[in-house]
Design an enzyme around this catalytic site. Sequence first.
Site, short mmCIF file in Angstrom:
data_model
loop_
_atom_site.label_atom_id
_atom_site.label_comp_id
_atom_site.label_asym_id
_atom_site.label_seq_id
_atom_site.Cartn_x
_atom_site.Cartn_y
_atom_site.Cartn_z
N HIS A 46 37.28 40.95 28.81
CA HIS A 46 36.48 41.47 29.38
C HIS A 46 35.56 41.31 28.22
CE1 HIS A 46 33.87 45.59 30.19
NE2 HIS A 46 35.04 45.56 31.66
N ASP A 93 44.48 45.98 25.77
CA ASP A 93 43.70 46.34 27.31
C ASP A 93 44.22 46.99 28.35
OD1 ASP A 93 41.88 47.21 28.83
OD2 ASP A 93 40.23 45.74 28.41
N GLN A 105 43.18 47.98 33.54
CA GLN A 105 43.18 47.56 34.87
C GLN A 105 44.98 46.71 35.34
OE1 GLN A 105 41.47 46.34 37.01
NE2 GLN A 105 39.33 46.49 35.48
N LYS A 147 39.75 55.25 36.43
CA LYS A 147 40.23 53.72 37.15
C LYS A 147 41.92 54.09 37.50
CE LYS A 147 37.78 49.53 34.43
NZ LYS A 147 36.86 49.45 35.24
N CYS A 193 31.54 41.77 33.36
CA CYS A 193 31.61 41.49 32.38
C CYS A 193 32.94 41.18 31.97
CB CYS A 193 32.00 43.26 32.24
SG CYS A 193 31.07 44.75 32.18
N1 ALA Z 1 35.85 47.27 33.60
C1 ALA Z 1 34.92 47.32 35.14
C2 ALA Z 1 35.44 46.20 36.21
O1 ALA Z 1 35.48 45.38 36.20
C3 ALA Z 1 33.82 47.90 35.30
O2 ALA Z 1 34.75 46.20 37.00
#
Ligand code: ALA
Length: 415
Positions: free
Chosen positions: A121, A198, A201, A224, A365
């Site tokens: 990202h 990171d 996610q 998230k 991104c």
């Molecule tokens: N990092 C976020 C996405 O993947 C905003 O949508």
Amino acid sequence: MNMGEKTRRDFPILSRIVNGHPLVYLDSAASSQKPLAVIEAVSRYYETSHANVHRSIHTLGEEATERYEAARDAVRAFVGARSREEIIFTRGTTEGINLVAQAVGRTLKPGDEIIVSELEHHSNLIPWQMACRDRGAVLRAIPVVGEGYLDLDAFDRLLSPRTRVVAVAHVSNVLGTINPVTQIAERAHRVGALVLLDGAQAVPHLPLDLNALGADFYAFSGHKMLGPTGSGALWARRQLLDAMPPFLAGGEMIREVHLRRSEWNEVPWKFEAGTPDIASSIGFGVAADYLRELGMDRVREHEKELLTYALVQLMSNHPEIPLYGPLDAGLRSGVVPFNVPGVHAHDVAQVLDRSGVAVRAGHHCTMPLHERLDLPATVRASFNVYTTKADIDALISGITEVKRLFGGFLKAGAG
Ligand code: ALA
């Protein structure tokens, strides 16, 4: 009743009607929705206990501080950190990574190297680009191969005594690939590099034991993982935090201030300058407790089942649609990127929105990853604890509608 059907009752927004249809929210990788428990905790805090933290000895000030620090304990417990001092509240993953890139960046020398990967990202790329540019260091990237895996042989060739930091995503926000971060950390440590993961996610979707991962820094977001926007945390090993310079300067991060010199506060407060986002952090703690109660092993199983269902439905109903990312659900989280041939991703998302289906479209991104895949954009459906198979069915029907609408143009174009 499965997890999605049960939990969705806790999320008031999911009973909304959007464009005349019940909302089908498949954009959780961008930001998750919030359960009532989180919404109520934030408004209860403002209704009953709001004051600044760590400053005032009046009752409200003490209550606010207590709740804010209790949220730190909840987040610590959720990610399995050893001590509460290792949890720094941030506004999100981006801020956590910038904090580390700035602190470590100041120690880089010309010729030092930072390794990222092609699937990062922008948040885990640009801070390192800036650090390298400022100090004459060199940025290298682990290539993405096959269905979306990091090439670990190439990684081995990139590693050297010049490598100072290896910074990679735990889970790709586009392909869903769960990267072999423990192996990556082990190999990076052999050459003496620091490892930042990171976790934006990963934390909302995988059972996590931070100590077992072997990283040095781990950044993640509250919004998230069912928490409010403006919340997040950076975890780091205590000795590193003690040795690092502060990121932002101002109130709270100091022990003593004189006109010409100051002494820093203890961690974690050394890194929390200014009035923090107290309400959001309190909501973040409640979100962590909510997920802990659901059980992250169960969350993972639920999302794996949805992922498999989505891939099978897409392949059988829309076989011409290119899918990206690992096909093995065991190596991937609940993120499904795709394209409808001949239709731009933004048009697909717009047509889906007309039936109440929310997905993200664009480069998410991750422009370098899209360059690597030779794609201008993708559509991305992403899941969370409240996602159901009925949501995926709505996506499949929505794609049929996209094809119906654009079919005429495509045929005319082909003719
Ligand atoms: N990092 C976020 C996405 O993947 C905003 O949508």
